[in-house]
Write an enzyme that holds these catalytic residues in place. Structure first.
Site, short mmCIF file in Angstrom:
data_model
loop_
_atom_site.label_atom_id
_atom_site.label_comp_id
_atom_site.label_asym_id
_atom_site.label_seq_id
_atom_site.Cartn_x
_atom_site.Cartn_y
_atom_site.Cartn_z
N LYS A 148 23.86 27.24 -30.84
CA LYS A 148 25.32 27.32 -30.83
C LYS A 148 26.01 26.01 -31.18
CE LYS A 148 27.60 30.39 -29.92
NZ LYS A 148 28.03 31.00 -28.68
N GLU A 208 39.51 26.15 -28.74
CA GLU A 208 39.76 27.12 -27.66
C GLU A 208 40.60 26.48 -26.55
OE1 GLU A 208 35.89 29.33 -26.80
OE2 GLU A 208 35.30 27.89 -28.33
N ASN A 252 70.41 11.06 -6.97
CA ASN A 252 70.66 12.17 -7.89
C ASN A 252 70.97 11.68 -9.30
OD1 ASN A 252 70.32 13.57 -5.57
ND2 ASN A 252 72.43 14.30 -5.38
N SER A 311 25.79 25.07 -26.44
CA SER A 311 25.61 26.00 -25.33
C SER A 311 24.50 25.49 -24.43
CB SER A 311 25.24 27.38 -25.88
OG SER A 311 24.60 28.15 -24.88
N HIS A 348 47.33 40.57 -41.90
CA HIS A 348 46.57 41.45 -41.00
C HIS A 348 45.09 41.02 -40.91
CE1 HIS A 348 50.07 44.12 -41.54
NE2 HIS A 348 49.94 43.85 -42.83
N ASN A 363 29.92 25.34 -30.87
CA ASN A 363 31.15 26.03 -30.47
C ASN A 363 32.41 25.22 -30.77
OD1 ASN A 363 29.72 28.23 -29.46
ND2 ASN A 363 29.47 27.26 -27.45
#
Ligand code: ARG
Length: 431
Positions: free
Chosen positions: A280, A287, A107, A274, A153, A282
């Site tokens: 594409k 992401e 522990n 892609s 915004h 990407n």
């Protein structure tokens, strides 16, 4: 068990352990990462045992020597890394190896190794975040005078410079570094000597062990020492909030590299294509950062959940802590590093940016403020400018550049060089 490994607590329970229970309970697959830290702490512990006359000095020397040879052997099936270390000591030294655990429990052992690991991790996280900041500051210095609309915004708001915008991310990262430093302070207390929870009747010297391990302090309460995981939560929170910041940057990369914005283009080396659509390019790395930020929030929440229902002191629920913290640290280090790579090769389309800043509308607030300087109440100026916009007017004066140059006060886009110098100073102070 393979390697003849039997549990450290084998004396208490009759018969063999159902192998399915070992597979279910083991943590070696995760805590093997603590090996070097546990060996370090074990060496300090054994040196103290020898110094205090708890074990013969010759035995202490032999154990310390053998600790230096402990390795993660292939196919090991020990319950955890602590069991692996003791098994190898006994295999090498026989009876002498069995002296290592005097006055110690797994522990306080795991808490010590984990704190040492977290301390190092704090340094790694701070270095990775600082690396990203260094890249952002370099880009801000090189391309910083370009004009673009600042957004609220996600609508064009007021003109600023690219440097001012990029530096804004750095201030969030600066706060992350501060939080990581605080997490390091929290980790920097030695729990070794707390034993299972109540300390020991052996004449241990926890203070000298803490000093040898470079801890800033030693525990005061043995129960708290083994029950506390706040240091892990502090680091997890620091890492997670940093991931939230990285996610905002990633989202911005996704927006800016879209055809709709067209403010930036990723270098081919970090963009992905892609399998179906030949055109594409990407921003997948961004992401991934955004997605992993979500997972990080889940991990922080998981760790808080693990601890929240636990009566004092140690409970096996806490074994889940390491997988969570390891993953959080790996994630924030990995994401900071990949974003630094992306930003260093990013091509800014400063023509598109300044065209957006020069739409004759982004300066509307500056037109209104010019009227205020001429004596008009602001609400009246706001209404007048709004009416002119509704009637189709687009403002040629001030230009976006003039509007930015007219900003006053510390922290304004016009005082950008001072801001860069302040960031430089902070970054360099950590080198
Ligand atoms: N593998 C355990 C953990 O990570 C080590 C401590 C085990 N202690 C115990 N009493 N079973 O928490």
């Amino acid at each position: 068990m393979a390697d003849g490994a039997s549990p450290l607590w084998g004396g208490r329970l009759a018969g063999g352990l159902d192998p399915r229970v070992l597979v279910f309970s083991e943590s070696l697959s995760v805590d093997a990462r603590l090996l070097a830290h546990d060996v370090r702490a074990s060496i300090a512990h054994v040196r103290m045992l020898g110094r205090q006359g708890i074990i013969p000095p010759g035995d202490a020397d032999a154990i310390i020597g053998a600790l230096g040879d402990v390795v993660l052997d292939a196919g090991a099936t020990d319950e955890d890394v602590h069991s692996l270390i003791e098994r190898q000591l006994v295999a090498r030294l026989g009876e002498v190896g069995k002296r290592v655990h005097a006055g110690r429990s797994r522990n306080d052992q795991v808490a010590t190794a984990f704190r040492l690991w977290c301390r190092d991790a704090c340094d790694d996280v701070a270095a990775a975040i600082t690396g990203l900041e260094t890249t952002l500051v370099a880009r801000a210095r090189a391309d910083g005078d370009a004009l673009l609309p600042g957004y609220t915004h996600v609508q064009r708001a007021q003109p600023i410079t690219l440097g001012h915008h990029l530096a804004a991310h750095c201030w969030a990262l600066e706060r992350d570094v501060t939080r990581v430093a605080a997490a390091r302070v929290a980790a920097d207390i030695s729990p070794l000597g707390a034993g299972a929870l109540a300390g020991s009747s052996l004449p241990l010297d926890p203070i000298s062990v803490a000093a040898e391990l470079g801890f800033a302090a030693t525990f005061v309460n043995s129960v708290d020492a083994v029950a506390d995981r706040d240091f892990a939560i502090d680091l997890s929170y620091a890492a997670t909030l940093s991931m939230v910041h990285l996610s905002r940057m990633a989202e911005e990369l996704v927006l800016w590299t879209s055809q709709e914005f067209g403010f930036a283009e990723l270098p081919d080396s970090v963009a992905q294509g892609s399998s179906m659509m030949p055109q594409k390019k990407n921003p997948q790395i961004a992401e991934h950062v955004r997605g992993r930020s979500a997972v990080s929030i889940g991990r922080l929440t998981a760790l808080l959940g693990v601890v929240k229902g636990l009566p004092l002191a140690y409970n096996s629920d806490m074994q889940e802590d390491k997988e969570i913290v390891f993953a959080l640290v790996d994630t924030v280090v990995g994401c900071s590093t990949i974003l630094a790579i992306a930003y260093s090769g990013l091509r800014f389309d400063t023509d598109r940016m300044s065209a957006a800043a020069g739409d004759g509308l982004v300066v509307a607030t500056d037109v209104a403020e010019a009227l205020v300087r001429a004596g008009m109440p602001f609400r009246e100026a706001h209404e007048q400018v709004a009416r002119r916009i509704a009637a189709g007017e687009r403002f040629l004066s001030p230009t976006a550049a003039e509007a930015v140059a007219a900003r006053v006060g510390a922290g304004s886009p016009a005082r950008f060089r001072e801001q860069l110098a302040a960031l430089d100073e902070r970054i360099l102070s950590r080198r």
